[in-house]
Design an enzyme around this catalytic site. Structure first.
Site, mmCIF file in Angstrom:
data_model
loop_
_atom_site.group_PDB
_atom_site.id
_atom_site.type_symbol
_atom_site.label_atom_id
_atom_site.label_comp_id
_atom_site.label_asym_id
_atom_site.label_seq_id
_atom_site.Cartn_x
_atom_site.Cartn_y
_atom_site.Cartn_z
ATOM 1 N N ALA A 152 0.831 -1.205 0.000
ATOM 2 C CA ALA A 152 0.000 0.000 0.000
ATOM 3 C C ALA A 152 0.863 1.252 0.000
ATOM 4 O O ALA A 152 1.920 1.287 0.626
ATOM 5 C CB ALA A 152 -0.901 -0.004 1.236
ATOM 6 N N LYS A 153 0.390 2.272 -0.693
ATOM 7 C CA LYS A 153 1.104 3.547 -0.690
ATOM 8 C C LYS A 153 0.401 4.473 0.295
ATOM 9 O O LYS A 153 -0.498 5.229 -0.072
ATOM 10 C CB LYS A 153 1.121 4.154 -2.091
ATOM 11 C CG LYS A 153 2.120 3.455 -3.019
ATOM 12 C CD LYS A 153 2.158 4.065 -4.402
ATOM 13 C CE LYS A 153 2.892 5.370 -4.461
ATOM 14 N NZ LYS A 153 4.354 5.252 -4.308
ATOM 15 N N VAL A 154 0.803 4.355 1.542
ATOM 16 C CA VAL A 154 0.195 5.148 2.619
ATOM 17 C C VAL A 154 1.185 6.244 3.015
ATOM 18 O O VAL A 154 2.374 5.964 3.234
ATOM 19 C CB VAL A 154 -0.120 4.245 3.834
ATOM 20 C CG1 VAL A 154 -0.621 5.069 5.012
ATOM 21 C CG2 VAL A 154 -1.150 3.186 3.441
ATOM 22 N N TYR A 158 5.811 6.531 4.365
ATOM 23 C CA TYR A 158 6.904 7.107 3.588
ATOM 24 C C TYR A 158 7.941 7.848 4.413
ATOM 25 O O TYR A 158 8.996 8.223 3.899
ATOM 26 C CB TYR A 158 6.354 7.948 2.424
ATOM 27 C CG TYR A 158 6.083 7.046 1.251
ATOM 28 C CD1 TYR A 158 7.056 6.804 0.304
ATOM 29 C CD2 TYR A 158 4.887 6.341 1.169
ATOM 30 C CE1 TYR A 158 6.844 5.912 -0.724
ATOM 31 C CE2 TYR A 158 4.660 5.441 0.145
ATOM 32 C CZ TYR A 158 5.643 5.227 -0.808
ATOM 33 O OH TYR A 158 5.434 4.331 -1.812
#
Ligand code: PMP
Length: 298
Positions: A152-154, A158
């Site tokens: 997932a790109k949460v 990052y």
């Protein structure tokens, strides 16, 4: 950074400078946002967005990990992305859809805060530049797969990538090489990593990494060209002894690596497979290879 005229915000196109949010937005405090990085390219038949469907699919998967009730369907977001690219007359550039928990609720549980959706686009050249890059093995390891959702790109995840990237920059390198919790190769802060060894293409298996859409594109090109693929555990020593090393990602495209820590990567010039992947990738995204035209949304 370069800007464009309009940003799509919750169903409307607003002026770039007016696309603002409240400082008490949930995502700003806790990283409760999800996003995508997509590119579009100028082709002979007009602007084409690369693998739009897969990116929107992943955006919704990411949103699901935070129990977001997205007030738009995947089809609506795809159309909104197309509309934003068109309105801004963007030919070649970057597309950043963002879904976040907004203003209306504090505390860790975001459920109940409004879910806002924005899409911004802007011209953006190659993320790591056009030259080969130097990687530093970061002390900051990739988060343990049980501490986050690697696929997932949460937003909040990052910070892990930011720490690793800052370490590399501070030491005079272009980008970080991140290991997993077992000390094996994971990926870059925003890129997957590949090596060529004895004619085979080798990359870290899914587990601690975000198995990127570019990674999938590269593996497809490899398969179509009868290049043997290995998705498996890769040790740092092995990577340093590779014939060629390269990083891939929507932003980074295909970027050659010529140094890891103190080790020079020779990018064995009898092979030059990395360059082959780079050229083929750039041809595909620019609509120069009919075989892959289903990946383009004009
Ligand atoms: N790994 C990480 C951690 C990333 O953020 C990205 C960029 N999305 C990638 C790999 C490459 O993914 P993609 O090819 O889908 O852009």
């Amino acid at each position: 950074m370069e800007t464009t005229d309009k940003i799509w915000m919750d169903g409307e196109l607003v002026n770039w400078q007016d696309a603002k949010i409240h400082v008490i937005s949930h995502a700003l405090h806790y990283g409760s946002s999800v996003f995508e990085g997509i590119r579009c390219y100028k082709t002979e038949k007009g602007t084409a967005i690369f693998r739009l469907k897969e990116h929107v699919e992943r955006l919704f998967l990411s949103a699901e990990t935070l129990a977001m009730k997205v007030p738009f369907s995947k089809e609506q977001i795809e159309q909104a992305i197309i509309e934003t690219v068109k309105t801004n007359k963007l030919e070649t550039g970057y597309i950043r859809p963002l879904i976040f928990y907004g203003y209306g609720k504090m505390g860790l549980d975001p459920v109940g805060a409004p879910v806002n959706v924005t899409i911004a686009v802007w011209p953006w050249g190659s993320y790591l530049g056009d030259e080969a890059v130097k990687l530093k093995t970061a002390e900051t390891i990739r988060l343990h797969p049980k501490s986050f959702k690697p696929q997932a790109k949460v937003g909040g995840f990052y910070v892990n990538s930011i720490y690793a990237h800052q370490e590399a920059k501070k030491a005079g390198f272009n980008e970080a090489l991140m290991l997993d919790h077992e000390g094996n190769i994971a990926e870059g802060p925003g890129e997957n990593i590949f090596m060529m060894k004895d004619g085979k293409i080798i990359t870290a298996k899914a587990g601690s990494i975000l198995p990127g859409i570019t990674r999938d594109t590269i593996l497809t090109i490899a398969k179509d060209n009868n290049i043997e693929i290995e998705e498996r555990t890769v040790t740092p020593e092995e990577l340093k002894q590779a014939d060629e090393v390269f990083m891939v990602g929507t932003a980074a495209e295909v970027t050659l690596v010529d140094q890891i820590d103190d080790t020079e990567i020779k990018n064995n010039h009898t092979e030059e497979k990395a360059k082959f992947f780079r050229t083929t990738y750039l041809d595909i995204v620019q609509g120069k290879q009919d075989k892959y035209k289903d990946w383009l949304t004009f």
